[in-house]
Design a protein around this motif. Structure first.
Motif, PDB file in Angstrom:
ATOM      1  N   ARG A   6       0.715  -1.599  -0.186  1.00 34.01           N
ATOM      2  CA  ARG A   6      -0.547   0.210   0.188  1.00 34.01           C
ATOM      3  C   ARG A   6       0.716   1.417   0.463  1.00 34.01           C
ATOM      4  N   ASP A   7      -0.234   2.292  -0.789  1.00 30.65           N
ATOM      5  CA  ASP A   7       1.171   3.835  -0.826  1.00 30.65           C
ATOM      6  C   ASP A   7       1.455   4.604   0.284  1.00 30.65           C
ATOM      7  N   VAL A  30     -10.671  -2.470   2.973  1.00 21.35           N
ATOM      8  CA  VAL A  30     -10.192  -1.986   2.188  1.00 21.35           C
ATOM      9  C   VAL A  30      -8.262  -2.200   2.403  1.00 21.35           C
ATOM     10  N   GLY A  31      -8.713  -3.336   3.928  1.00 19.85           N
ATOM     11  CA  GLY A  31      -7.342  -3.305   3.687  1.00 19.85           C
ATOM     12  C   GLY A  31      -7.029  -3.104   5.410  1.00 19.85           C
ATOM     13  N   LYS A  32      -7.338  -2.354   6.278  1.00 16.59           N
ATOM     14  CA  LYS A  32      -6.949  -1.145   7.835  1.00 16.59           C
ATOM     15  C   LYS A  32      -6.152  -2.440   8.148  1.00 16.59           C
ATOM     16  N   THR A  33      -6.650  -3.387   8.427  1.00 11.94           N
ATOM     17  CA  THR A  33      -6.331  -3.703   9.872  1.00 11.94           C
ATOM     18  C   THR A  33      -5.558  -4.771   8.764  1.00 11.94           C
ATOM     19  N   LEU A 126      -5.530   9.389   9.232  1.00 14.78           N
ATOM     20  CA  LEU A 126      -5.785   9.236   7.713  1.00 14.78           C
ATOM     21  C   LEU A 126      -6.408   8.355   7.340  1.00 14.78           C
ATOM     22  N   HIS A 127      -6.919   8.395   5.989  1.00 15.23           N
ATOM     23  CA  HIS A 127      -7.923   8.103   5.594  1.00 15.23           C
ATOM     24  C   HIS A 127      -7.149   7.108   4.581  1.00 15.23           C
ATOM     25  N   LEU A 128      -7.272   6.120   4.464  1.00 13.36           N
ATOM     26  CA  LEU A 128      -7.317   4.796   3.408  1.00 13.36           C
ATOM     27  C   LEU A 128      -8.467   4.331   2.808  1.00 13.36           C
ATOM     28  N   PRO A 129      -7.816   4.457   1.311  1.00 10.51           N
ATOM     29  CA  PRO A 129      -8.936   4.262  -0.047  1.00 10.51           C
ATOM     30  C   PRO A 129      -9.077   2.588  -0.393  1.00 10.51           C
ATOM     31  N   SER A 130      -9.739   2.328  -0.919  1.00  3.69           N
ATOM     32  CA  SER A 130     -10.497   1.128  -1.600  1.00  3.69           C
ATOM     33  C   SER A 130      -8.454   0.973  -2.683  1.00  3.69           C
ATOM     34  N   LEU A 131      -7.541  -0.299  -3.139  1.00  2.02           N
ATOM     35  CA  LEU A 131      -6.881   0.263  -3.763  1.00  2.02           C
ATOM     36  C   LEU A 131      -6.770   1.276  -5.121  1.00  2.02           C
ATOM     37  N   GLY A 174     -13.479  -3.655  -9.891  1.00  2.00           N
ATOM     38  CA  GLY A 174     -13.430  -3.080  -8.590  1.00  2.00           C
ATOM     39  C   GLY A 174     -12.021  -3.082  -8.272  1.00  2.00           C
ATOM     40  N   SER A 175     -11.986  -2.120  -6.937  1.00  2.00           N
ATOM     41  CA  SER A 175     -10.480  -1.947  -6.131  1.00  2.00           C
ATOM     42  C   SER A 175     -10.256  -2.626  -4.207  1.00  2.00           C
ATOM     43  N   MET A 176     -11.013  -3.242  -4.478  1.00  2.77           N
ATOM     44  CA  MET A 176     -11.304  -4.065  -3.795  1.00  2.77           C
ATOM     45  C   MET A 176     -10.469  -4.837  -3.084  1.00  2.77           C
ATOM     46  N   PRO A 177      -9.846  -5.319  -1.747  1.00  4.26           N
ATOM     47  CA  PRO A 177      -8.442  -6.049  -1.960  1.00  4.26           C
ATOM     48  C   PRO A 177      -8.687  -7.628  -1.934  1.00  4.26           C
ATOM     49  N   GLY A 178      -9.636  -7.870  -1.727  1.00  6.85           N
ATOM     50  CA  GLY A 178     -10.082  -9.323  -1.064  1.00  6.85           C
ATOM     51  C   GLY A 178     -10.480  -9.381  -3.081  1.00  6.85           C
ATOM     52  N   LEU A 179     -10.673  -8.928  -3.762  1.00  7.31           N
ATOM     53  CA  LEU A 179     -10.969  -9.728  -5.023  1.00  7.31           C
ATOM     54  C   LEU A 179      -9.586  -9.409  -6.325  1.00  7.31           C
TER      55      LEU A 179
END
Length: 407
Positions: A6-7, A30-33, A126-131, A174-179
């Motif tokens: 992640r950037d 979106v991958g915060k954890t 900080l705000h973490l968006p989807s990928l 899409g941009s969801m990390p799980g997919l």
């Protein structure tokens, strides 16, 4: 399943050396954890408030909760125990070291309100968006998207080129990390489960006794209107609820980062402006799922092909700023004479107009509308047409033609 770097990682680590408390917000899943676990090291305690026993203790006796867990600590889903914030403030004021508290949560509005009330000046938010497309397909360092020529040219070496078919495949997937990571392979099942979990957990907490099937139809109706000026009445009519109910439900979607708005630009020198916001979704894959498009090819020729492309471009530009812990002032322009600019970026006292087109060879006359900003109180800066052109080009020294893959 591979971890996607992640950037925002470096910014989290650098701010942890300055602030005692970091709060990471963002949409669900979106991958915060994942990002924090990846970089937190072996000395940090991890506690999730999805654990009902931990949540009960944090809510009923926050002082004891913090005594039970050594610092540094990561508290996941902190929105479930807002009682903790006052006690974290006390710990910070009593000299908690930099990086002592890492907090995550998926209700950004509520969390930011709590943090600003209890931890103002004491926490980095900080705000973490989807990928982003840079995280999925690019390489090297992410920088905020600007219309400075040298900055645009530098994106040649960090972003992966693609054509129109490739862009619509990115939009559809899409941009969801799980997919994206391959953890889940059935896209329809993923988004169906995502919506169900979101409605069961986040929505039900904010709206008592909600009709869950009706709310799902409401989200679908909103998705069919991405890139359009918001018409609450039409959305309400689609699902048979009152306008007031539709407004409340839209607020729920915004608070949980499912949707966002682009506000119209105006000032005292620009008259006869429209005043209605435009509606967008944080993830275009969710929009494609809700509007029942079954492939990127059908989406690319479908009724919302231009609107969902606009949604994609604006959300990708936003991500380049979120991933650098920076804010970007973004607007759109439309007046009652039908002059329209898809996007205006404001920075350093200048307005940068942008048109978004799915054409490979957009007409140069599109930049003519940019002149309406000459009457604004701020100076008009460089403009651009973002389109499917395979390489960077220019209309003139002040207006560029930028491929969408360069964002």
């Amino acid at each position: 399943m591979d971890y996607i770097k992640r950037d925002l990682e470096n910014k989290i680590l650098s701010l942890s050396r300055e602030y005692s408390c970091l709060l990471i917000t963002g949409p669900r899943q979106v991958g915060k954890t994942t990002i924090l676990k990846r970089i937190m090291g072996n000395d940090r305690v991890y506690v999730t408030l999805d654990d009902m026993e931990e949540r009960r203790l944090a809510k009923n006796d926050p002082a004891l909760f913090l005594q039970m867990h050594a610092l540094p600590i990561m508290i996941d889903e902190v929105q479930y125990a807002p009682e903790l914030f006052s006690y974290i403030k006390i710990a910070v004021d009593n000299g908690a070291p930099p990086g002592a508290f890492w907090l995550t949560g998926s209700q950004a509005f509520n969390l930011m309100h709590l943090a600003q009330e209890s931890l103002a000046g004491r926490t980095a938010i900080l705000h973490l968006p989807s990928l982003s497309q840079h995280e999925i397909h690019g390489r090297g360092e992410c920088t905020p998207f600007t219309l400075e020529l040298d900055s645009i040219k530098a994106r040649n070496s960090t972003n992966e080129p693609t054509d129109m078919n490739g862009i619509y495949e990115r939009i559809f997937n899409g941009s969801m990390p799980g997919l994206v990571s391959g953890k889940y392979t059935d896209r329809d099942v993923f988004y169906s489960s995502y919506l169900q979990t979101y409605i069961e957990r986040d929505v039900s907490e904010q709206v008592a006794l909600i009709d869950k099937l009706l709310f799902r139809d409401f989200v679908r109706s909103a998705a069919s209107r991405v890139g359009q000026m918001l018409n609450v009445h039409n959305i309400a009519q689609d699902v048979g609820v009152s306008d007031d109910t539709a407004r409340r439900w839209l607020q729920v979607l915004e608070k949980s980062d499912i949707i966002f708005y682009l506000r119209p630009y105006s000032n005292n020198l620009l008259k006869r402006m429209v005043k209605t916001a435009k509606l967008y979704f944080f993830d275009t894959g969710l929009v494609a799922y809700l509007t029942r498009y079954s492939s990127p090819e059908i989406l690319a020729s479908g009724a919302i092909n231009g609107a969902i492309l606009e949604n994609y471009v604006i959300s990708e530009i936003q991500k380049t700023y979120h991933n650098n812990a920076r804010e970007c002032l973004m607007w759109y322009y439309r007046d009652k004479e039908s002059n329209e600019i898809d996007l205006i970026m404001e920075s350093d006292g200048m307005l940068h107009p942008i048109e978004i087109k799915r054409s490979v060879n957009p007409g140069y006359e599109l930049s003519g509308t940019f002149k309406v900003l000459d009457k604004a109180s701020l100076t008009r800066g460089n403009g651009a047409i973002l389109c499917m052109r395979p390489e960077l080009s220019a209309i003139d020294s002040e207006n560029y033609i930028v491929p969408i893959w360069m964002i």
